[in-house]
Design a protein around this motif. Structure first.
Motif, PDB file in Angstrom:
ATOM      1  N   ILE A   1      35.482  33.107  33.223  1.00 60.28           N
ATOM      2  CA  ILE A   1      36.815  32.488  33.132  1.00 60.28           C
ATOM      3  C   ILE A   1      37.708  33.306  32.224  1.00 60.28           C
ATOM      4  CG2 ILE A   1      38.098  30.491  32.270  1.00 60.28           C
ATOM      5  CD1 ILE A   1      35.775  28.726  33.180  1.00 60.28           C
ATOM      6  N   ASN A   2      37.182  33.697  31.063  1.00 58.61           N
ATOM      7  CA  ASN A   2      37.963  34.505  30.117  1.00 58.61           C
ATOM      8  C   ASN A   2      38.445  35.797  30.762  1.00 58.61           C
ATOM      9  OD1 ASN A   2      37.575  32.605  28.091  1.00 58.61           O
ATOM     10  ND2 ASN A   2      35.823  33.678  27.193  1.00 58.61           N
ATOM     11  N   LYS A   3      37.564  36.433  31.538  1.00 58.58           N
ATOM     12  CA  LYS A   3      37.925  37.696  32.207  1.00 58.58           C
ATOM     13  C   LYS A   3      39.029  37.460  33.239  1.00 58.58           C
ATOM     14  CE  LYS A   3      36.031  41.518  34.931  1.00 58.58           C
ATOM     15  NZ  LYS A   3      37.103  41.406  35.953  1.00 58.58           N
ATOM     16  N   ARG A   4      38.902  36.388  34.009  1.00 58.06           N
ATOM     17  CA  ARG A   4      39.908  36.114  35.044  1.00 58.06           C
ATOM     18  C   ARG A   4      41.275  35.826  34.423  1.00 58.06           C
ATOM     19  NH1 ARG A   4      37.075  32.454  39.855  1.00 58.06           N
ATOM     20  NH2 ARG A   4      35.275  33.831  40.204  1.00 58.06           N
ATOM     21  N   VAL A   5      41.280  35.074  33.314  1.00 61.14           N
ATOM     22  CA  VAL A   5      42.555  34.774  32.651  1.00 61.14           C
ATOM     23  C   VAL A   5      43.185  36.058  32.123  1.00 61.14           C
ATOM     24  CG1 VAL A   5      43.606  33.612  30.671  1.00 61.14           C
ATOM     25  CG2 VAL A   5      41.935  32.397  32.088  1.00 61.14           C
ATOM     26  N   LYS A   6      42.367  36.909  31.508  1.00 62.21           N
ATOM     27  CA  LYS A   6      42.886  38.186  30.997  1.00 62.21           C
ATOM     28  C   LYS A   6      43.468  39.012  32.144  1.00 62.21           C
ATOM     29  CE  LYS A   6      41.565  42.345  28.414  1.00 62.21           C
ATOM     30  NZ  LYS A   6      42.074  43.294  29.429  1.00 62.21           N
ATOM     31  N   ASP A   7      42.773  39.044  33.261  1.00 59.99           N
ATOM     32  CA  ASP A   7      43.251  39.822  34.413  1.00 59.99           C
ATOM     33  C   ASP A   7      44.594  39.288  34.922  1.00 59.99           C
ATOM     34  OD1 ASP A   7      41.004  41.389  34.286  1.00 59.99           O
ATOM     35  OD2 ASP A   7      39.950  40.385  35.929  1.00 59.99           O
ATOM     36  N   ILE A   8      44.748  37.976  34.937  1.00 60.32           N
ATOM     37  CA  ILE A   8      46.012  37.379  35.406  1.00 60.32           C
ATOM     38  C   ILE A   8      47.172  37.893  34.564  1.00 60.32           C
ATOM     39  CG2 ILE A   8      47.339  35.216  35.462  1.00 60.32           C
ATOM     40  CD1 ILE A   8      44.731  33.823  36.371  1.00 60.32           C
ATOM     41  N   PHE A   9      47.014  37.879  33.249  1.00 65.66           N
ATOM     42  CA  PHE A   9      48.140  38.248  32.384  1.00 65.66           C
ATOM     43  C   PHE A   9      48.292  39.755  32.228  1.00 65.66           C
ATOM     44  CE2 PHE A   9      47.699  33.781  31.543  1.00 65.66           C
ATOM     45  CZ  PHE A   9      49.027  33.383  31.536  1.00 65.66           C
ATOM     46  N   ASP A  10      47.240  40.495  32.499  1.00 64.72           N
ATOM     47  CA  ASP A  10      47.386  41.954  32.546  1.00 64.72           C
ATOM     48  C   ASP A  10      48.326  42.362  33.672  1.00 64.72           C
ATOM     49  OD1 ASP A  10      45.777  42.407  30.386  1.00 64.72           O
ATOM     50  OD2 ASP A  10      43.986  42.948  31.559  1.00 64.72           O
ATOM     51  N   ASP A  11      48.425  41.496  34.695  1.00 63.70           N
ATOM     52  CA  ASP A  11      49.273  41.806  35.854  1.00 63.70           C
ATOM     53  C   ASP A  11      50.702  41.277  35.710  1.00 63.70           C
ATOM     54  OD1 ASP A  11      47.240  43.095  37.165  1.00 63.70           O
ATOM     55  OD2 ASP A  11      46.593  41.338  38.310  1.00 63.70           O
ATOM     56  N   GLN A  12      50.995  40.578  34.612  1.00 62.91           N
ATOM     57  CA  GLN A  12      52.332  39.995  34.436  1.00 62.91           C
ATOM     58  C   GLN A  12      53.224  40.948  33.641  1.00 62.91           C
ATOM     59  OE1 GLN A  12      52.955  37.077  36.026  1.00 62.91           O
ATOM     60  NE2 GLN A  12      50.800  37.219  36.653  1.00 62.91           N
ATOM     61  N   ARG A  13      54.389  41.233  34.146  1.00 62.98           N
ATOM     62  CA  ARG A  13      55.335  42.089  33.425  1.00 62.98           C
ATOM     63  C   ARG A  13      56.091  41.251  32.405  1.00 62.98           C
ATOM     64  NH1 ARG A  13      59.008  45.673  37.226  1.00 62.98           N
ATOM     65  NH2 ARG A  13      59.586  46.407  35.148  1.00 62.98           N
ATOM     66  N   GLY A  14      56.257  41.789  31.219  1.00 58.88           N
ATOM     67  CA  GLY A  14      57.034  41.114  30.185  1.00 58.88           C
ATOM     68  C   GLY A  14      56.297  39.975  29.512  1.00 58.88           C
ATOM     69  N   MET A  15      54.992  39.862  29.765  1.00 62.57           N
ATOM     70  CA  MET A  15      54.184  38.816  29.147  1.00 62.57           C
ATOM     71  C   MET A  15      52.962  39.431  28.483  1.00 62.57           C
ATOM     72  SD  MET A  15      53.873  35.565  31.683  1.00 62.57           S
ATOM     73  CE  MET A  15      55.299  34.890  32.507  1.00 62.57           C
ATOM     74  N   THR A  16      52.590  38.865  27.341  1.00 61.74           N
ATOM     75  CA  THR A  16      51.383  39.305  26.653  1.00 61.74           C
ATOM     76  C   THR A  16      50.544  38.093  26.312  1.00 61.74           C
ATOM     77  OG1 THR A  16      52.621  41.124  25.649  1.00 61.74           O
ATOM     78  CG2 THR A  16      50.470  40.614  24.699  1.00 61.74           C
ATOM     79  N   LEU A  17      49.284  38.117  26.722  1.00 61.40           N
ATOM     80  CA  LEU A  17      48.363  37.037  26.374  1.00 61.40           C
ATOM     81  C   LEU A  17      47.929  37.230  24.926  1.00 61.40           C
ATOM     82  CD1 LEU A  17      46.565  34.611  27.263  1.00 61.40           C
ATOM     83  CD2 LEU A  17      44.824  36.305  27.880  1.00 61.40           C
ATOM     84  N   GLU A  18      48.312  36.289  24.052  1.00 60.25           N
ATOM     85  CA  GLU A  18      47.907  36.379  22.640  1.00 60.25           C
ATOM     86  C   GLU A  18      46.483  35.873  22.465  1.00 60.25           C
ATOM     87  OE1 GLU A  18      49.183  34.371  18.425  1.00 60.25           O
ATOM     88  OE2 GLU A  18      50.794  35.096  19.726  1.00 60.25           O
ATOM     89  N   TYR A  19      46.201  34.700  23.006  1.00 58.61           N
ATOM     90  CA  TYR A  19      44.812  34.253  23.051  1.00 58.61           C
ATOM     91  C   TYR A  19      44.618  33.177  24.102  1.00 58.61           C
ATOM     92  CZ  TYR A  19      45.825  30.109  20.005  1.00 58.61           C
ATOM     93  OH  TYR A  19      46.300  28.937  19.473  1.00 58.61           O
ATOM     94  N   PHE A  20      43.384  33.093  24.583  1.00 62.00           N
ATOM     95  CA  PHE A  20      42.943  32.018  25.466  1.00 62.00           C
ATOM     96  C   PHE A  20      41.577  31.583  24.981  1.00 62.00           C
ATOM     97  CE2 PHE A  20      40.153  30.756  28.934  1.00 62.00           C
ATOM     98  CZ  PHE A  20      40.822  29.632  29.397  1.00 62.00           C
TER      99      PHE A  20
END
Length: 282
Positions: free
Chosen positions: A223-242
């Motif tokens: 799950i952690n990997k999938r969430v990271k992958d989702i936000f790696d693909d978003q422009r102008g967004m940075t995942l701080e933590y999940f």
């Protein structure tokens, strides 16, 4: 709707209401009110004779002075919004000295470790600031019930712990997150997003919904990997933590235990705006 800008006048008002046997519901805010705040008053109205709001931007819970400077202030707008609800009976607008009589310094609390998880890791002293103001407000307002949004779930858990430790005679209620039409958790910070960012922000809630679907089906590591992958693909967004954490201890978990309740927590920076959200996992 009565407006109080003086502690003595306000506490005298509270004493009169208590003498008349009125049941008081209270929701403290830092202003910049929106429908999410109004949902707290709607919940309070169902269970109380009086609904009281407060507006106070608490300096000690801002770790970054720039965040305090940028926090939206429009008390006249907020008061008009509260007046128009027809729900709120009184609003308290305390001065700093009313809540910090010994000077602008937080008390030191021990919330059994809740304060050290998630937000506490990057915002030292933040929850001491929250606790100091909430404790003082609860002592002055003397509500039977107090209402806080679940968007700030860690804050809600800490306030529940505060009330328990200090044996304050008030029942704390968590109110479900109020969302915009696209699922974005309603927040005062959303006003700082442009239209494109606001629309793109829907991915935060969409991701939490997916996490709830994945919960107990795949591992937390996956799950952690999938969430990271989702936000790696978003422009102008940075995942701080999940994190997926135990709802009672707020400690991050890497395994599901059947007898515990879990919640997913996420923080995403959209441009310069820091957005938080969470979801109970079924």
């Amino acid at each position: 709707m009565e407006i109080f800008r003086n502690k003595k006048t306000f506490t005298d008002y509270i004493e009169r209401q208590k003498e008349m046997g009125k049941r008081i519901g209270f929701a403290p805010t830092m202003g910049a009110l929106h429908q999410g705040h109004l949902s707290l008053y709607e919940a309070a109205q169902k269970e109380n004779d009086l609904v009281i709001s407060s507006i106070f931007v608490n300096p000690t819970q801002f770790n970054n002075p720039d965040d305090l400077e940028k926090y939206p202030h429009d008390t006249n707008r907020d008061l008009k919004l509260l007046e128009n609800t027809g729900i709120v009976n009184a609003v308290y607008l305390p001065e700093v000295a009313d809540l910090y009589p010994a000077g602008l310094k937080s008390k030191a609390y021990n919330f059994d470790g809740l304060e050290n998880e998630m937000e506490g890791k990057s915002r030292p002293g933040h929850f001491d600031g929250v606790g100091t103001v909430v404790e003082e407000l609860l002592r002055q307002v003397k509500p039977d019930n107090a209402y806080f949004g679940e968007k700030d779930f860690q804050q809600l858990a800490i306030i529940e712990k505060l009330v328990q430790q200090l044996k304050l005679p008030v029942k704390i209620h968590g109110v479900e997150i109020y969302r915009e039409d696209n699922g974005l958790a309603m927040s005062s910070r959303n006003e700082r997003l442009n239209a494109v960012q606001r629309d793109a922000g829907k991915v935060i809630h969409e991701t939490l919904v997916k996490v709830n679907d994945w919960f107990r089906i795949i591992t937390i590591a996956e799950i952690n990997k999938r969430v990271k992958d989702i936000f790696d693909d978003q422009r102008g967004m940075t995942l701080e933590y999940f994190e997926i954490a135990d709802e009672q201890t707020l400690k991050q978990t890497d395994f599901f235990y059947k007898d515990k309740n879990y919640r997913a927590f996420i923080v995403v920076n959209v441009g310069e705006v820091r957005l938080i959200d969470n979801m109970h996992l079924d």
